[in-house]
Design a protein around this motif. Structure first.
Motif, mmCIF file in Angstrom:
data_model
loop_
_atom_site.group_PDB
_atom_site.id
_atom_site.type_symbol
_atom_site.label_atom_id
_atom_site.label_comp_id
_atom_site.label_asym_id
_atom_site.label_seq_id
_atom_site.Cartn_x
_atom_site.Cartn_y
_atom_site.Cartn_z
ATOM 1 N N LEU A 22 -9.974 17.035 33.546
ATOM 2 C CA LEU A 22 -10.256 16.992 31.983
ATOM 3 C C LEU A 22 -9.042 17.477 31.111
ATOM 4 O O LEU A 22 -8.404 18.647 31.569
ATOM 5 C CB LEU A 22 -11.471 17.491 31.766
ATOM 6 C CG LEU A 22 -12.752 16.827 32.562
ATOM 7 C CD1 LEU A 22 -14.021 17.869 32.121
ATOM 8 C CD2 LEU A 22 -12.923 15.451 32.010
ATOM 9 N N GLY A 25 -9.321 20.819 25.800
ATOM 10 C CA GLY A 25 -9.770 20.709 24.331
ATOM 11 C C GLY A 25 -10.914 19.499 24.684
ATOM 12 O O GLY A 25 -11.428 19.390 23.654
ATOM 13 N N ARG A 26 -10.927 19.069 25.586
ATOM 14 C CA ARG A 26 -11.921 18.100 25.724
ATOM 15 C C ARG A 26 -12.775 18.152 27.107
ATOM 16 O O ARG A 26 -13.725 17.498 27.613
ATOM 17 C CB ARG A 26 -11.385 16.661 26.214
ATOM 18 C CG ARG A 26 -10.749 16.099 24.803
ATOM 19 C CD ARG A 26 -10.506 14.558 24.765
ATOM 20 N NE ARG A 26 -9.854 14.049 23.761
ATOM 21 C CZ ARG A 26 -10.379 13.428 22.718
ATOM 22 N NH1 ARG A 26 -11.654 13.250 22.388
ATOM 23 N NH2 ARG A 26 -9.642 13.211 21.511
ATOM 24 N N GLN A 27 -12.878 19.610 27.525
ATOM 25 C CA GLN A 27 -13.382 19.714 28.793
ATOM 26 C C GLN A 27 -15.078 19.886 28.454
ATOM 27 O O GLN A 27 -15.601 19.522 29.486
ATOM 28 C CB GLN A 27 -12.746 21.147 29.472
ATOM 29 C CG GLN A 27 -11.667 21.033 29.746
ATOM 30 C CD GLN A 27 -10.710 22.339 29.915
ATOM 31 O OE1 GLN A 27 -11.199 23.304 29.518
ATOM 32 N NE2 GLN A 27 -9.729 22.379 31.030
ATOM 33 N N GLY A 29 -16.632 18.473 26.375
ATOM 34 C CA GLY A 29 -17.255 16.911 26.484
ATOM 35 C C GLY A 29 -17.432 16.306 27.579
ATOM 36 O O GLY A 29 -18.551 15.377 27.851
ATOM 37 N N GLY A 30 -16.372 16.280 28.305
ATOM 38 C CA GLY A 30 -16.268 15.816 29.778
ATOM 39 C C GLY A 30 -17.172 16.258 30.767
ATOM 40 O O GLY A 30 -17.625 15.477 31.349
#
Length: 73
Positions: A22, A25-27, A29-30
Motif C-alpha cells: 500500500l 498515506g493510503r495504508q 484505507g487500503g
C-alpha cells in the motif's frame, strides 16, 4: 485467548502481508478495504454453507418425524 490467537493467525497475517503493497498515506484505507473484502468473503462462505445445511436439517427432521409419527413444529 482463543479468539485472539485466531485473529493473530488470520487477520494479523493478512495485514502484515498487505501493508507493504500500500502507498504511503493510503495504508489505513487500503487495510480497511482488505478487511471489508475478507468480511464479505466470510459472509458469502457462511451463507453458501448455511443454506444447504439448513435445507438438509429440514429434510432430516421430516424423515425422522415420518418414521416416528411425530408432528413437525
Amino acid at each position: 485467548m482463543l479468539i485472539g490467537t485466531f485473529y493473530a493467525a488470520t487477520d494479523g497475517v493478512l495485514m502484515a502481508l498487505t501493508g507493504p503493497f500500500l502507498a504511503e498515506g493510503r495504508q489505513a484505507g487500503g487495510l480497511a478495504l482488505v478487511q471489508t473484502a475478507q468480511a464479505l468473503a466470510r459472509l458469502g462462505a457462511a451463507v453458501a454453507f448455511g443454506a444447504p445445511a439448513s435445507r438438509a436439517s429440514r429434510s432430516a427432521r421430516r424423515a425422522v418425524s415420518r418414521l416416528t409419527g411425530a408432528k413437525n413444529r
